[in-house]
Design a protein around this motif. Structure first.
Motif, PDB file in Angstrom:
ATOM      1  N   GLY A 102       0.801  -1.215   0.000  1.00 22.95           N
ATOM      2  CA  GLY A 102       0.000   0.000   0.000  1.00 22.95           C
ATOM      3  C   GLY A 102       0.831   1.260   0.000  1.00 22.95           C
ATOM      4  O   GLY A 102       2.048   1.232  -0.157  1.00 22.95           O
ATOM      5  N   LYS A 103       0.111   2.350   0.209  1.00 25.95           N
ATOM      6  CA  LYS A 103       0.703   3.682   0.168  1.00 25.95           C
ATOM      7  C   LYS A 103       0.088   4.517   1.283  1.00 25.95           C
ATOM      8  O   LYS A 103      -1.110   4.430   1.548  1.00 25.95           O
ATOM      9  CB  LYS A 103       0.387   4.321  -1.179  1.00 25.95           C
ATOM     10  CG  LYS A 103       0.907   5.721  -1.344  1.00 25.95           C
ATOM     11  CD  LYS A 103       0.539   6.271  -2.696  1.00 25.95           C
ATOM     12  CE  LYS A 103       1.149   5.363  -3.730  1.00 25.95           C
ATOM     13  NZ  LYS A 103       1.378   5.947  -5.022  1.00 25.95           N
ATOM     14  N   VAL A 104       0.936   5.306   1.935  1.00 24.66           N
ATOM     15  CA  VAL A 104       0.481   6.251   2.954  1.00 24.66           C
ATOM     16  C   VAL A 104       0.964   7.637   2.548  1.00 24.66           C
ATOM     17  O   VAL A 104       2.131   7.812   2.191  1.00 24.66           O
ATOM     18  CB  VAL A 104       1.033   5.885   4.352  1.00 24.66           C
ATOM     19  CG1 VAL A 104       0.683   6.952   5.379  1.00 24.66           C
ATOM     20  CG2 VAL A 104       0.520   4.521   4.796  1.00 24.66           C
ATOM     21  N   ILE A 105       0.063   8.594   2.606  1.00 24.40           N
ATOM     22  CA  ILE A 105       0.416   9.994   2.356  1.00 24.40           C
ATOM     23  C   ILE A 105       0.501  10.693   3.710  1.00 24.40           C
ATOM     24  O   ILE A 105      -0.472  10.713   4.462  1.00 24.40           O
ATOM     25  CB  ILE A 105      -0.635  10.700   1.467  1.00 24.40           C
ATOM     26  CG1 ILE A 105      -0.802   9.953   0.145  1.00 24.40           C
ATOM     27  CG2 ILE A 105      -0.260  12.162   1.256  1.00 24.40           C
ATOM     28  CD1 ILE A 105       0.438   9.920  -0.722  1.00 24.40           C
ATOM     29  N   PHE A 106       1.679  11.207   4.017  1.00 25.80           N
ATOM     30  CA  PHE A 106       1.871  11.970   5.246  1.00 25.80           C
ATOM     31  C   PHE A 106       1.620  13.427   4.926  1.00 25.80           C
ATOM     32  O   PHE A 106       2.217  13.981   4.006  1.00 25.80           O
ATOM     33  CB  PHE A 106       3.301  11.783   5.780  1.00 25.80           C
ATOM     34  CG  PHE A 106       3.543  10.409   6.321  1.00 25.80           C
ATOM     35  CD1 PHE A 106       3.222  10.104   7.630  1.00 25.80           C
ATOM     36  CD2 PHE A 106       4.081   9.400   5.529  1.00 25.80           C
ATOM     37  CE1 PHE A 106       3.422   8.837   8.138  1.00 25.80           C
ATOM     38  CE2 PHE A 106       4.285   8.136   6.018  1.00 25.80           C
ATOM     39  CZ  PHE A 106       3.958   7.853   7.325  1.00 25.80           C
ATOM     40  N   HIS A 107       0.730  14.038   5.671  1.00 25.08           N
ATOM     41  CA  HIS A 107       0.373  15.416   5.352  1.00 25.08           C
ATOM     42  C   HIS A 107       0.302  16.316   6.566  1.00 25.08           C
ATOM     43  O   HIS A 107      -0.163  17.435   6.493  1.00 25.08           O
ATOM     44  CB  HIS A 107      -0.969  15.456   4.614  1.00 25.08           C
ATOM     45  CG  HIS A 107      -2.076  14.848   5.409  1.00 25.08           C
ATOM     46  ND1 HIS A 107      -2.768  15.530   6.372  1.00 25.08           N
ATOM     47  CD2 HIS A 107      -2.570  13.601   5.385  1.00 25.08           C
ATOM     48  CE1 HIS A 107      -3.659  14.738   6.910  1.00 25.08           C
ATOM     49  NE2 HIS A 107      -3.564  13.560   6.325  1.00 25.08           N
ATOM     50  N   TYR A 108       0.774  15.860   7.677  1.00 26.86           N
ATOM     51  CA  TYR A 108       0.689  16.659   8.892  1.00 26.86           C
ATOM     52  C   TYR A 108       1.950  16.464   9.698  1.00 26.86           C
ATOM     53  O   TYR A 108       2.386  15.348   9.938  1.00 26.86           O
ATOM     54  CB  TYR A 108      -0.522  16.203   9.714  1.00 26.86           C
ATOM     55  CG  TYR A 108      -0.685  16.956  11.007  1.00 26.86           C
ATOM     56  CD1 TYR A 108      -0.067  16.507  12.167  1.00 26.86           C
ATOM     57  CD2 TYR A 108      -1.431  18.112  11.076  1.00 26.86           C
ATOM     58  CE1 TYR A 108      -0.205  17.185  13.357  1.00 26.86           C
ATOM     59  CE2 TYR A 108      -1.578  18.792  12.268  1.00 26.86           C
ATOM     60  CZ  TYR A 108      -0.973  18.325  13.405  1.00 26.86           C
ATOM     61  OH  TYR A 108      -1.108  19.007  14.590  1.00 26.86           O
ATOM     62  N   ARG A 109       2.559  17.547  10.115  1.00 26.19           N
ATOM     63  CA  ARG A 109       3.722  17.478  10.997  1.00 26.19           C
ATOM     64  C   ARG A 109       3.472  18.418  12.160  1.00 26.19           C
ATOM     65  O   ARG A 109       3.231  19.600  11.979  1.00 26.19           O
ATOM     66  CB  ARG A 109       4.989  17.890  10.265  1.00 26.19           C
ATOM     67  CG  ARG A 109       6.210  17.941  11.161  1.00 26.19           C
ATOM     68  CD  ARG A 109       7.445  18.251  10.327  1.00 26.19           C
ATOM     69  NE  ARG A 109       8.519  18.876  11.032  1.00 26.19           N
ATOM     70  CZ  ARG A 109       9.301  18.304  11.934  1.00 26.19           C
ATOM     71  NH1 ARG A 109       9.091  17.101  12.286  1.00 26.19           N
ATOM     72  NH2 ARG A 109      10.287  18.947  12.500  1.00 26.19           N
TER      73      ARG A 109
END
Length: 158
Positions: A99-106
């Motif tokens: 699968g794939k994970v999109i990280f969009h928050y830090r």
């Protein structure tokens, strides 16, 4: 993925075999501006109780590896797109899941990165990476007592 070296997989296998459930690698050390930098990585697969614990190696891009609580070894790659505040991780597990994970928050205060994605079977993924995952979760959601819930299952946090 093929670029992950065998010693990392052997170390992960040993680390997780000794524990009843996978936990983040306590020897994972942040080394600023180094490709050898390491960050703990946790993910929940849907609400089934399956979770992943491992680590991400590198700075701006690198590899990831870990084990699910069902014993599957997962490896992959990740890349940061700091200019637009996102990143992406691609992984595959030895049980045929990928699968794939999109990280969009830090979170600037804790350095914890949060992401969402899907597996090849349409199962949702929630993921966190950083050295202060527990502090971030405690502050953001009120979850305490060194545990993160993945469905009905608790992930032990060190």
């Amino acid at each position: 993925m093929k670029n992950l070296c065998l010693p990392v997989l052997l170390a992960l296998s040993y680390m997780f075999a000794a524990a009843a459930a996978p936990v983040p690698d306590e020897n994972c050390v942040d080394i600023p501006d180094s490709r050898d930098s390491c960050s703990p990585l946790l993910a929940c697969f849907g609400n089934s109780g399956e979770y992943f614990a491992g680590r991400a190696l590198g700075r701006d891009k690198g590899t990831l590896a870990g084990v699910t609580n069902f014993g599957s070894i997962c490896t992959g790659t990740w890349v940061s797109r700091n200019l637009i505040g996102t990143g992406q991780a691609d992984f595959e597990c030895d049980n045929g899941h990928w699968g794939k994970v999109i990280f969009h928050y830090r979170d600037d205060e804790s350095g914890t990165v949060k992401g969402f994605g899907l597996t090849n079977h349409g199962v949702s993924i929630r993921a966190w990476s950083g050295h202060y995952i527990q502090d971030f979760l405690d502050e953001q959601s009120g979850q305490v007592n060194n545990k993160l819930m993945c469905g009905e299952v608790e992930i032990p946090l060190s």
